[in-house]
Design an enzyme around this catalytic site. Sequence first.
Site, short mmCIF file in Angstrom:
data_model
loop_
_atom_site.label_atom_id
_atom_site.label_comp_id
_atom_site.label_asym_id
_atom_site.label_seq_id
_atom_site.Cartn_x
_atom_site.Cartn_y
_atom_site.Cartn_z
N ASP A 78 -51.47 -19.52 19.23
CA ASP A 78 -52.04 -20.46 19.58
C ASP A 78 -52.28 -21.54 20.16
O ASP A 78 -50.55 -21.73 21.00
CB ASP A 78 -52.38 -21.24 18.26
N HIS A 79 -52.68 -22.04 21.51
CA HIS A 79 -52.30 -22.30 22.60
C HIS A 79 -51.37 -22.44 23.67
O HIS A 79 -49.49 -22.80 23.82
CB HIS A 79 -52.27 -24.41 22.27
N ASP A 100 -53.61 -21.47 27.12
CA ASP A 100 -54.10 -22.70 27.46
C ASP A 100 -53.99 -23.54 29.54
O ASP A 100 -52.60 -23.99 29.10
CB ASP A 100 -53.50 -23.20 26.24
N GLU A 130 -59.00 -21.96 27.31
CA GLU A 130 -59.73 -23.19 27.63
C GLU A 130 -60.12 -23.88 28.43
O GLU A 130 -59.71 -23.65 30.19
CB GLU A 130 -58.65 -23.84 26.74
N HIS A 202 -62.02 -26.43 19.07
CA HIS A 202 -60.24 -26.87 18.34
C HIS A 202 -60.54 -27.96 17.87
O HIS A 202 -61.25 -29.09 17.85
CB HIS A 202 -59.25 -27.77 19.74
N GLY A 203 -59.78 -28.72 17.61
CA GLY A 203 -59.12 -30.32 16.44
C GLY A 203 -60.16 -30.32 15.69
O GLY A 203 -60.87 -31.71 15.32
N SER A 205 -59.74 -30.50 12.03
CA SER A 205 -59.41 -31.55 11.20
C SER A 205 -60.19 -32.78 11.40
O SER A 205 -59.69 -33.51 12.50
CB SER A 205 -57.82 -31.42 11.31
N ASN A 224 -60.45 -23.85 15.04
CA ASN A 224 -58.64 -24.20 13.98
C ASN A 224 -58.43 -25.39 13.83
O ASN A 224 -59.06 -26.50 13.62
CB ASN A 224 -58.27 -24.65 16.37
N THR A 227 -54.22 -29.76 10.54
CA THR A 227 -53.65 -31.63 9.72
C THR A 227 -54.56 -31.37 8.56
O THR A 227 -53.36 -31.96 7.34
CB THR A 227 -54.08 -32.28 10.90
#
Length: 293
Positions: A78-79, A100, A130, A202-203, A205, A224, A227
Amino acid sequence: MIIPMHELLKEAKKGKYGVAAPNVFNRETIEACFLAAKELRAPIILDVAGVHGIYECADIARFYERRYPEVPVALNLDHGGPYEDIVNAIHAGFSSVMIDRSQSSFEDNVKETSEIVKIAHACGISVEAELGHVGQAYEYDKTRDSGLTRPEEASDFLKQTQVDCLAVAVGTSHGVYQGECKIDFPLLDTLAAQIEQPLVLHGGSGSGDENLRKTIEHGIQKVNLNTDLVMSGLDRIQASCKNNFEIKVPAGVNMDEFTTKRMNMQQLYALGADGYKEKLMHYMKLFKSNGRW
Ligand SMILES: [Zn+2]
């Protein structure tokens, strides 16, 4: 079995569902992912950040791959930041790497991503890149608009880099949102219409179930998550502890037979993993990835 990520995502695109990509960082979270995927017969992508141990997580994932060979799983960096991390992930047996360079110029993003694609594809490994930039939710009001993916750059980027899937910025953010998540669905529609490769969000949550359900309908195949899963694990730990981590003794249980009434680390990890798994299964069902194998 650990398989290249693009194979999972190609199926998801065909079947119009999303694959959950939780961040994993230890034995408990990796085991929770395999168990959730097995229970719901859902494919899964294990997202490992470089800081969480590339070789360690790869070995743990392979252990559970042997235990549950029927689970279709991709192991993704990831990233991916430093070049060394990305090459180490390929060396460690990941089936996908993300590079990334979303905060670099378009030209540098193309150049560095292409270099990784050349190496990864030679090893049969998928690449996620990305375009645009998904920022941090604590500064959502400042970064939400500036990072949105520009459709006029997308086709060119994909043609030049040959990546297998693309993370797009359409209004989500990493972490706990300041304010409400606003997704630009017309932008997502434009991107999905012109991009053949699977799209990554992404993000996930805190973005809201209804929003996430809709992003999948509008063309996202990988979501993804971090949190929400770890918060669910922490909630479970907190609910089961009293002050000072004393065990909350269930009714009818005589604690006198135990040498200690204090919660131990093993129990804490197990409780955390339970909460993490429960939330993950919620999302797998929301993304309609259950019952796919
Ligand atoms: Zn991310």
